[in-house]
Design a protein around this motif. Sequence first.
Motif, mmCIF file in Angstrom:
data_model
loop_
_atom_site.group_PDB
_atom_site.id
_atom_site.type_symbol
_atom_site.label_atom_id
_atom_site.label_comp_id
_atom_site.label_asym_id
_atom_site.label_seq_id
_atom_site.Cartn_x
_atom_site.Cartn_y
_atom_site.Cartn_z
ATOM 1 N N VAL A 132 2.672 -3.366 -18.060
ATOM 2 C CA VAL A 132 2.936 -4.653 -17.414
ATOM 3 C C VAL A 132 4.233 -5.183 -18.007
ATOM 4 O O VAL A 132 4.430 -5.117 -19.222
ATOM 5 C CB VAL A 132 1.794 -5.667 -17.679
ATOM 6 N N VAL A 133 5.115 -5.681 -17.162
ATOM 7 C CA VAL A 133 6.335 -6.307 -17.671
ATOM 8 C C VAL A 133 6.040 -7.797 -17.814
ATOM 9 O O VAL A 133 5.722 -8.479 -16.854
ATOM 10 C CB VAL A 133 7.543 -6.045 -16.747
ATOM 11 N N ASN A 134 6.123 -8.259 -19.046
ATOM 12 C CA ASN A 134 5.747 -9.625 -19.405
ATOM 13 C C ASN A 134 6.975 -10.456 -19.743
ATOM 14 O O ASN A 134 7.934 -9.962 -20.317
ATOM 15 C CB ASN A 134 4.807 -9.567 -20.620
ATOM 16 N N HIS A 135 6.921 -11.735 -19.376
ATOM 17 C CA HIS A 135 7.959 -12.682 -19.802
ATOM 18 C C HIS A 135 7.592 -13.159 -21.202
ATOM 19 O O HIS A 135 6.533 -13.766 -21.393
ATOM 20 C CB HIS A 135 8.038 -13.863 -18.831
ATOM 21 N N LYS A 136 8.446 -12.891 -22.176
ATOM 22 C CA LYS A 136 8.180 -13.300 -23.557
ATOM 23 C C LYS A 136 8.010 -14.812 -23.628
ATOM 24 O O LYS A 136 7.077 -15.312 -24.240
ATOM 25 C CB LYS A 136 9.329 -12.875 -24.475
ATOM 26 N N ARG A 137 8.948 -15.495 -23.044
ATOM 27 C CA ARG A 137 8.859 -16.955 -22.936
ATOM 28 C C ARG A 137 8.497 -17.251 -21.484
ATOM 29 O O ARG A 137 9.249 -16.891 -20.574
ATOM 30 C CB ARG A 137 10.207 -17.594 -23.292
ATOM 31 N N PRO A 138 7.349 -17.868 -21.223
ATOM 32 C CA PRO A 138 6.934 -18.118 -19.841
ATOM 33 C C PRO A 138 8.025 -18.853 -19.060
ATOM 34 O O PRO A 138 8.577 -19.848 -19.539
ATOM 35 C CB PRO A 138 5.684 -18.985 -19.986
ATOM 36 N N HIS A 139 8.318 -18.356 -17.874
ATOM 37 C CA HIS A 139 9.421 -18.930 -17.096
ATOM 38 C C HIS A 139 9.033 -20.237 -16.412
ATOM 39 O O HIS A 139 9.880 -21.087 -16.196
ATOM 40 C CB HIS A 139 9.922 -17.924 -16.060
ATOM 41 N N ARG A 140 7.773 -20.398 -16.050
ATOM 42 C CA ARG A 140 7.267 -21.617 -15.400
ATOM 43 C C ARG A 140 8.168 -22.081 -14.253
ATOM 44 O O ARG A 140 8.436 -23.261 -14.084
ATOM 45 C CB ARG A 140 7.064 -22.726 -16.410
ATOM 46 N N GLY A 141 8.678 -21.113 -13.497
ATOM 47 C CA GLY A 141 9.505 -21.423 -12.334
ATOM 48 C C GLY A 141 10.995 -21.490 -12.615
ATOM 49 O O GLY A 141 11.787 -21.671 -11.702
ATOM 50 N N ASP A 142 11.397 -21.346 -13.873
ATOM 51 C CA ASP A 142 12.819 -21.369 -14.231
ATOM 52 C C ASP A 142 13.426 -20.013 -13.845
ATOM 53 O O ASP A 142 13.121 -18.983 -14.458
ATOM 54 C CB ASP A 142 12.970 -21.616 -15.730
ATOM 55 N N GLU A 143 14.272 -20.023 -12.835
ATOM 56 C CA GLU A 143 14.843 -18.786 -12.309
ATOM 57 C C GLU A 143 15.651 -18.035 -13.355
ATOM 58 O O GLU A 143 15.632 -16.800 -13.419
ATOM 59 C CB GLU A 143 15.707 -19.097 -11.088
ATOM 60 N N ARG A 144 16.348 -18.743 -14.215
ATOM 61 C CA ARG A 144 17.159 -18.099 -15.257
ATOM 62 C C ARG A 144 16.266 -17.298 -16.208
ATOM 63 O O ARG A 144 16.569 -16.145 -16.531
ATOM 64 C CB ARG A 144 17.938 -19.172 -16.028
#
Length: 126
Positions: free
Chosen positions: A79-91
């Motif tokens: 699974v490719v995980n976001h280390k810091r949750p993006h919460r909708g932040d496109e960057r």
Amino acid sequence: MARLTNPPSRLGFASDRRAFAPDQPKGPAPVQHSAPWKAWYKTARWKALRQTILIRDAYTCQRTGAVLGGKSPDPDSPVVNHKRPHRGDERLFWDPNNLETVSKAVHDSTIQREEQESLHQRGVWS
């Protein structure tokens, strides 16, 4: 000998019958309040980025060091995980430095627990 034919239906066309089906809701379909960023996971751009991250990390869980060879929904699937949750932040969503390969087991337990515990500090997902 005359050919037998079926008498015409007195019920009308099938499409007419469906229009009056009692189990169908009347009026417009309800509006879905889904976060727009969820659609990003279905794009070709995400699929290419995901593959790049899996190759970069050599299909190895960055949290446990286990080599991942399973196929979803196996616990050892990558699974490719976001280390810091993006919460909708496109960057944050598209940043390769914010992505890591983890096992599905780690993602669905440890990481989800960490994110749920931090909701009161960062705000709720939109």
